[in-house]
Design an enzyme around this catalytic site. Structure first.
Site, short mmCIF file in Angstrom:
data_model
loop_
_atom_site.label_atom_id
_atom_site.label_comp_id
_atom_site.label_asym_id
_atom_site.label_seq_id
_atom_site.Cartn_x
_atom_site.Cartn_y
_atom_site.Cartn_z
N ASN A 147 35.18 30.80 45.19
CA ASN A 147 36.44 31.42 44.76
C ASN A 147 37.66 30.86 45.47
O ASN A 147 38.75 30.84 44.92
CB ASN A 147 36.38 32.94 44.96
N SER A 193 31.44 39.02 36.49
CA SER A 193 32.46 40.07 36.59
C SER A 193 33.48 39.87 35.48
O SER A 193 33.97 38.76 35.27
CB SER A 193 33.14 39.97 37.96
N HIS A 195 36.64 40.95 35.08
CA HIS A 195 38.09 40.75 35.31
C HIS A 195 38.45 39.34 35.73
O HIS A 195 39.63 39.01 35.84
CB HIS A 195 38.63 41.78 36.30
N CYS A 320 40.35 39.57 48.75
CA CYS A 320 39.82 40.66 49.57
C CYS A 320 40.20 40.45 51.04
O CYS A 320 40.47 41.40 51.76
CB CYS A 320 38.31 40.72 49.44
#
Ligand code: PLP
Length: 380
Positions: A147, A193, A195, A320
């Protein structure tokens, strides 16, 4: 405004919003109810299941709907390790916290967890994974695409090594699904996921390939073929299904579009700003939409804040961890010092971005970097 943080979350696509609104406004019951309201909801969930399965070449019965990527990953890890008493696990240093934190807890509880290193481009070496798969290895968990820096792992070769060791392979495909082709057949368990691909937050899926038995994390009702109890999030699942159907149709063109934006951005930044460094895979490799760069002498978080003032959304580290002031564990794993691991800035493109955005990004970034370097006493 330029939103260039699609790896954190990608805005809801209009078609997804419409389908979800129709669902929220319609006469939908609980999918487990036998009356027509229930049947309508069941049908909507099953239609979405087929669409999610299609994106990754799975069969619908292999899809377990969850509350998102984090839960899918937790279910995969718990699902395998709880069924293999004493079984060991293998993962990589660059994995998302959703993988590393649950495995750290299993390690604290006495399981052997081997964390394999990566090279300076963020890739794991297949022979290191194979070597880590000693006797008693139950689970290997490796992400399809990172990511933060966009590195894509050699999943097919890793799968071969894991199969030879007789372990189960879980692949965190949260960042890969919808951006590059993902084939569930490459692994045993695959996390997704909604989103990250234009669906709603708070819904995801774990693909559980035929023949793999997992221990449920949530117990209660018999939903999701006894693999995940709890009334289904029908509007979220419907939105996820529509997002997957659109992504499946568009994946080739979307990839090419993102590559054009990413490569133009890198060329523009490299030409306009001295002391810029690309973090992650080399030109032409990696996730098509992701570019992670560092500017000498410029703290990532400060640049993110400066660009926000210009109406531009980018990120330092992962969403995060951002704001925590911590160096990126991914950049550290790739060999950067703790100091320089604070400097990575991630640009991640998606639908709605344009070539014009890239030119504005370059100009705004060059101006902000020059300002920040001047304020810090100049840049030699
Ligand atoms: N895995 C990766 C690689 C991610 O990038 C993310 C989200 O940032 C997750 C897992 C967690 O997904 P979710 O936000 O749906 O819980």
């Amino acid at each position: 405004m330029i939103y260039c943080d699609h790896n954190a979350t990608s805005p809801l696509r209009p078609e997804v919003r419409d389908a979800m609104a129709a669902c929220l406004n319609g006469d939908y019951g609980n999918p487990s109810s036998v009356h027509r309201w229930g049947a309508r909801a069941r049908l909507a969930v099953e239609e979405a299941r087929a669409r999610v399965a299609e994106l990754v070449g799975a069969v619908p019965a292999e899809i377990v709907f969850t509350s998102g990527g984090t839960e899918s990953i937790a279910l995969a890890i718990h699902g395998v390790l709880a069924r293999h008493p004493g079984g060991a696990a293998v993962t990589a240093t660059v994995e998302h916290a959703a993988v590393l934190a649950p495995l750290a807890r299993w390690a604290r509880q006495g399981r052997r967890v081997t964390v394999v290193p990566v090279g300076s481009d963020g890739r794991v070496a297949v022979d290191e994974v194979a070597a880590a798969c000693g006797p008693g290895t139950a689970l290997v968990s490796i992400g399809w695409a990172n990511n933060e820096v966009g590195t894509v792992q050699p999943i097919a070769a890793i799968a071969e090594a894991v199969r030879a060791a007789g372990a189960v392979l879980h692949v965190d495909a949260v960042q890969a699904a919808g951006k590059i082709p993902v084939t569930a057949a490459a692994a045993d368990l695959v996390s997704m996921s909604a989103h990250k691909l234009g669906g709603p937050p708070g819904v995801g899926a774990l693909v559980v390939r035929g023949g793999i038995a997992i221990e449920p994390l949530l117990l209660g009702g018999g939903q999701e073929r006894e693999r995940r109890a709890g009334t289904e999030n029908v509007p979220g699942i419907v939105g996820f299904g529509v997002a997957c159907r659109l992504a499946a149709r568009e994946i080739g063109a979307f990839g090419e579009f993102c590559v054009a934006l990413r490569d133009r951005l890198w060329a523009g930044l490299a030409a306009a700003i001295p002391g810029v460094r690309r973090n992650g895979p080399l030109q032409g490799a990696g996730l098509p939409n992701t570019l992670n760069v560092s500017f000498d002498g410029v703290r990532g978080e400060a640049l993110v804040a400066a660009l926000d003032l210009e109406g531009i959304a980018v990120s330092s580290g992962s969403a995060c961890a951002a704001g925590a002031g911590e160096p990126s564990h991914v950049l550290i794993a790739m060999g950067r010092s703790a100091e320089s691991a604070r400097d990575g800035v991630r640009f991640s493109f998606g639908r709605g971005n344009s070539l014009g955005d890239v030119d504005r990004l370059v100009a705004a970034t060059a101006a902000a970097v020059a300002r920040m370097r001047a304020a810090a006493g100049g840049y030699a």
